[in-house]
Every structure is written in C-alpha cells, then in structure tokens.
Scaffold this motif. Sequence first.
Motif, mmCIF file in Angstrom:
data_model
loop_
_atom_site.group_PDB
_atom_site.id
_atom_site.type_symbol
_atom_site.label_atom_id
_atom_site.label_comp_id
_atom_site.label_asym_id
_atom_site.label_seq_id
_atom_site.Cartn_x
_atom_site.Cartn_y
_atom_site.Cartn_z
ATOM 1 N N GLU A 1 30.135 -64.200 3.799
ATOM 2 C CA GLU A 1 29.721 -65.437 4.737
ATOM 3 C C GLU A 1 31.043 -66.465 4.186
ATOM 4 O OE1 GLU A 1 26.018 -66.400 3.225
ATOM 5 O OE2 GLU A 1 25.216 -65.072 4.852
ATOM 6 N N ASN A 2 31.231 -66.595 2.816
ATOM 7 C CA ASN A 2 32.445 -67.547 2.433
ATOM 8 C C ASN A 2 34.054 -67.130 2.789
ATOM 9 O OD1 ASN A 2 30.103 -68.920 1.592
ATOM 10 N ND2 ASN A 2 30.211 -68.655 -0.405
ATOM 11 N N ARG A 3 34.170 -65.818 2.710
ATOM 12 C CA ARG A 3 35.533 -65.057 2.743
ATOM 13 C C ARG A 3 35.785 -64.452 3.847
ATOM 14 N NH1 ARG A 3 37.883 -64.098 -2.495
ATOM 15 N NH2 ARG A 3 37.007 -65.816 -4.011
ATOM 16 N N LEU A 4 34.715 -64.102 4.646
ATOM 17 C CA LEU A 4 35.072 -63.455 5.863
ATOM 18 C C LEU A 4 34.536 -63.927 7.038
ATOM 19 C CD1 LEU A 4 34.125 -59.476 4.904
ATOM 20 C CD2 LEU A 4 36.364 -60.942 4.636
ATOM 21 N N GLY A 5 33.753 -65.109 6.855
ATOM 22 C CA GLY A 5 33.242 -65.853 7.821
ATOM 23 C C GLY A 5 32.358 -64.740 8.794
ATOM 24 N N LEU A 6 31.567 -63.981 7.959
ATOM 25 C CA LEU A 6 30.729 -62.916 8.579
ATOM 26 C C LEU A 6 29.278 -63.396 8.413
ATOM 27 C CD1 LEU A 6 30.521 -60.194 10.052
ATOM 28 C CD2 LEU A 6 30.538 -59.232 7.625
ATOM 29 N N ALA A 7 28.640 -63.436 9.315
ATOM 30 C CA ALA A 7 27.046 -63.898 9.455
ATOM 31 C C ALA A 7 26.524 -62.610 8.747
ATOM 32 C CB ALA A 7 26.456 -64.340 10.671
ATOM 33 N N TRP A 8 25.319 -63.044 7.940
ATOM 34 C CA TRP A 8 24.426 -61.865 7.440
ATOM 35 C C TRP A 8 23.320 -61.836 7.676
ATOM 36 C CZ3 TRP A 8 27.308 -58.738 3.595
ATOM 37 C CH2 TRP A 8 26.511 -57.844 2.971
ATOM 38 N N GLY A 9 22.861 -60.549 8.250
ATOM 39 C CA GLY A 9 21.250 -60.457 8.606
ATOM 40 C C GLY A 9 20.950 -59.677 9.861
ATOM 41 N N ALA A 10 19.708 -59.649 10.092
ATOM 42 C CA ALA A 10 19.233 -58.975 11.196
ATOM 43 C C ALA A 10 19.819 -59.241 12.521
ATOM 44 C CB ALA A 10 17.787 -58.921 11.350
ATOM 45 N N GLY A 11 20.267 -58.261 13.257
ATOM 46 C CA GLY A 11 20.955 -58.658 14.569
ATOM 47 C C GLY A 11 22.286 -59.309 14.485
ATOM 48 N N GLN A 12 22.669 -59.569 13.281
ATOM 49 C CA GLN A 12 24.355 -59.797 13.240
ATOM 50 C C GLN A 12 25.445 -58.642 13.241
ATOM 51 O OE1 GLN A 12 25.119 -62.891 13.664
ATOM 52 N NE2 GLN A 12 23.094 -63.763 13.018
ATOM 53 N N SER A 13 26.375 -58.594 13.650
ATOM 54 C CA SER A 13 27.423 -57.495 13.694
ATOM 55 C C SER A 13 27.808 -57.130 12.420
ATOM 56 C CB SER A 13 28.541 -57.988 14.841
ATOM 57 O OG SER A 13 29.298 -59.088 14.226
ATOM 58 N N ARG A 14 28.086 -55.914 12.351
ATOM 59 C CA ARG A 14 28.778 -55.426 10.924
ATOM 60 C C ARG A 14 30.403 -55.218 11.260
ATOM 61 N NH1 ARG A 14 23.622 -56.796 10.263
ATOM 62 N NH2 ARG A 14 22.334 -55.261 9.027
ATOM 63 N N ARG A 15 31.077 -55.625 10.373
ATOM 64 C CA ARG A 15 32.643 -55.893 10.795
ATOM 65 C C ARG A 15 33.142 -54.500 9.995
ATOM 66 N NH1 ARG A 15 36.014 -60.987 9.143
ATOM 67 N NH2 ARG A 15 34.703 -61.888 10.531
ATOM 68 N N ARG A 16 33.842 -53.737 11.138
ATOM 69 C CA ARG A 16 34.448 -52.507 10.570
ATOM 70 C C ARG A 16 35.948 -53.025 9.883
ATOM 71 N NH1 ARG A 16 38.608 -49.665 13.542
ATOM 72 N NH2 ARG A 16 38.548 -47.180 12.681
ATOM 73 N N PHE A 17 36.169 -52.349 8.801
ATOM 74 C CA PHE A 17 37.463 -52.424 8.107
ATOM 75 C C PHE A 17 38.521 -51.144 8.670
ATOM 76 C CE2 PHE A 17 35.029 -54.742 4.985
ATOM 77 C CZ PHE A 17 35.467 -55.955 5.270
ATOM 78 N N SER A 18 39.291 -51.637 9.387
ATOM 79 C CA SER A 18 40.025 -50.529 10.299
ATOM 80 C C SER A 18 40.871 -49.663 9.359
ATOM 81 C CB SER A 18 40.937 -51.064 11.350
ATOM 82 O OG SER A 18 42.024 -51.916 10.727
ATOM 83 N N GLY A 19 41.308 -50.254 8.030
ATOM 84 C CA GLY A 19 42.088 -49.312 7.193
ATOM 85 C C GLY A 19 41.425 -48.556 6.211
ATOM 86 N N PHE A 20 39.947 -48.694 6.057
ATOM 87 C CA PHE A 20 39.214 -47.911 5.074
ATOM 88 C C PHE A 20 39.638 -46.423 5.168
ATOM 89 C CE2 PHE A 20 35.571 -44.787 4.801
ATOM 90 C CZ PHE A 20 35.237 -45.195 3.483
ATOM 91 N N ALA A 21 39.612 -45.593 5.950
ATOM 92 C CA ALA A 21 39.827 -44.181 6.104
ATOM 93 C C ALA A 21 41.470 -43.872 5.663
ATOM 94 C CB ALA A 21 39.644 -43.631 7.594
ATOM 95 N N LYS A 22 42.254 -44.611 6.269
ATOM 96 C CA LYS A 22 43.662 -44.314 5.772
ATOM 97 C C LYS A 22 43.620 -44.724 4.206
ATOM 98 C CE LYS A 22 48.254 -45.934 6.723
ATOM 99 N NZ LYS A 22 49.000 -46.842 7.431
ATOM 100 N N ARG A 23 43.187 -45.907 3.640
ATOM 101 C CA ARG A 23 43.191 -46.147 2.224
ATOM 102 C C ARG A 23 42.597 -45.217 1.338
ATOM 103 N NH1 ARG A 23 39.462 -49.639 -1.038
ATOM 104 N NH2 ARG A 23 40.773 -50.103 -2.849
ATOM 105 N N MET A 24 41.552 -44.658 1.869
ATOM 106 C CA MET A 24 40.659 -43.415 1.063
ATOM 107 C C MET A 24 41.372 -42.165 1.118
ATOM 108 S SD MET A 24 38.093 -44.839 -0.351
ATOM 109 C CE MET A 24 39.215 -46.349 -0.380
ATOM 110 N N LYS A 25 42.166 -41.889 2.016
ATOM 111 C CA LYS A 25 42.783 -40.757 2.360
ATOM 112 C C LYS A 25 44.298 -40.735 1.525
ATOM 113 C CE LYS A 25 41.038 -39.234 6.766
ATOM 114 N NZ LYS A 25 40.825 -39.044 8.147
#
Length: 271
Positions: free
Chosen positions: A51-75
């Motif tokens: 909420e504070n760093r990403l500006g992402l609302a938390w809770g039921a019905g709220q969107s989940r934010r995809r991190f596009s670099g996840f797979a690349k970083r893990m690989k």
Amino acid sequence: MPTIPKSIARSMTNISWCDFSGNAWAGCTRIIANSGGRSGCEICYAATFSENRLGLAWGAGQSRRRFSGFAKRMKRLNRLARETGLPFSVFSLSLGDYLDPEVAPELRAEMIETVEACQNLTWLLLTHRPHLATSLLPAAWRSSPPANVWPGVTVDHPLHGRRWHQHTAFWGHTGRAWVSAEPLAASLAALDLSAASVTIYGGASGTSDPSWEFNPQWVAEAVDRYGEDRVFFKQYGDFRNGQRIGKKAAGRALDGKLYDHTPWPRHRELL
C-alpha cells in the motif's frame, strides 16, 4: 569459493531463513482470525509495503499486480545455482499467497511454470490457505510434487491449527512440509507439529500494539519437545520486556543462543 555477481548478492532478502524472495505478483486478502484467536494478517507487513510503496490496494476484489520480471530473474538465478552448485533458497511469495483464490489463473500458471523450470533452486512456498491446494495446484503435484519444493503453512495461533492438518493432507508424504509461526500470537504447545520439517517462530514487527509481544517460552517449549534442529527462531519482533525497542535491538537470541537451523540449504554467508 564460487564467485557470486554483486548484482545477485545485492538482491538477497533480509529474511534470515532463506537466500532470496521471489514474487510473481503482489496483493492478497487478509484472513480473519477464528473466534477467540488472532491473525497475523491484522498487521501484515506485505500489505503495508504494498500500500505504501507500490500504491497497491489490499483486499477482496482488489487487483493483484503482476511483476513482469519474475520469471526472468528466477531463471537467471537458476542458471547461477546450476553453475555454482548452490541451490539457493527462494521464498515465494513474500508479497502475497500462492494459493490466493483471487489471483488470475494465468498468474499462478506462470509461477508454477517457473518453479518447475527452475529445478536448481530450492523453492519455499508459503500459504495461509492450505485447503485450496487440491483445487489450485497441478494434479501431478499431489502424488509427485517437484523435489525442490518445500511447502510451508502459516499457523499464527493455536486456533488455526487445522491449517497444519489440511496442509499435510496434500504435502505430508513429502517429509518437507514446514510451519511458519510468524507473527505468533500464542503458544502452540497444544498442537502436534512433530511431523513438521521445521517450525519458524517469530514475533511481530511494524506494530505499536504491545499485545503482540513475543513470549520466548513459546520457543523453549518447541525446543524441548522437538529438538533444536526442528526449530528456527527468527526474531523477538519490535517488543521485548514490555518495551518497544525495534526488532534489530530486540534480536533473535534465546538465552544467548541462536536457533538457526533449516532443513533446506542456505548460502547467506556467500551472499
């Protein structure tokens, strides 16, 4: 000693029981405590961060934010693990729940595909929702899950002990199931966690509520019952001896001793 690129070393997590964290997405919904209990979701650090760093609302019905670099970083990390022979441990997710039913199916599918592709990493998957494993994970995972997956479940109050039984119904045969008792609100002495590969105990941080102060007796009970190599004590949290002094000052030693064992490999000294 293997050479670890600085760019990799700098991304090491501050979570002491693993090497890295990996998030395919951020966002979740708080779980309400059972009647008479308490839920660590009340003071969720991931919600505050999002909420504070990403500006992402938390809770039921709220969107989940995809991190596009996840797979690349893990690989990339997987390649380094293969080249060095060091199966780095990765906690996923630190900013959500991999069994969150509100996550878009394609996001979870991407995460599962990445876990299966990165066989040189040690995956530490943690959930508050073990009852959803059968419906949300690949059917093959029930009988033959990836050998490099260590599945964990959060049990933050004894009245949530049913989560452990739900968890072992899916993962018990692996011998790798573990418990996160963090932030812990009461003694777990009434529960039988003898089948857990390890239980990670920890006090609350990021709260000004003194009722969340951690009681070191909860760790002592576990050490006496299960042995030192089945207990990991992460931190007292922000409170100690009735004072809010911050988790760094409060430390993680119990009577001068650290309980620092995990059944999965960690390589923090190299990082």
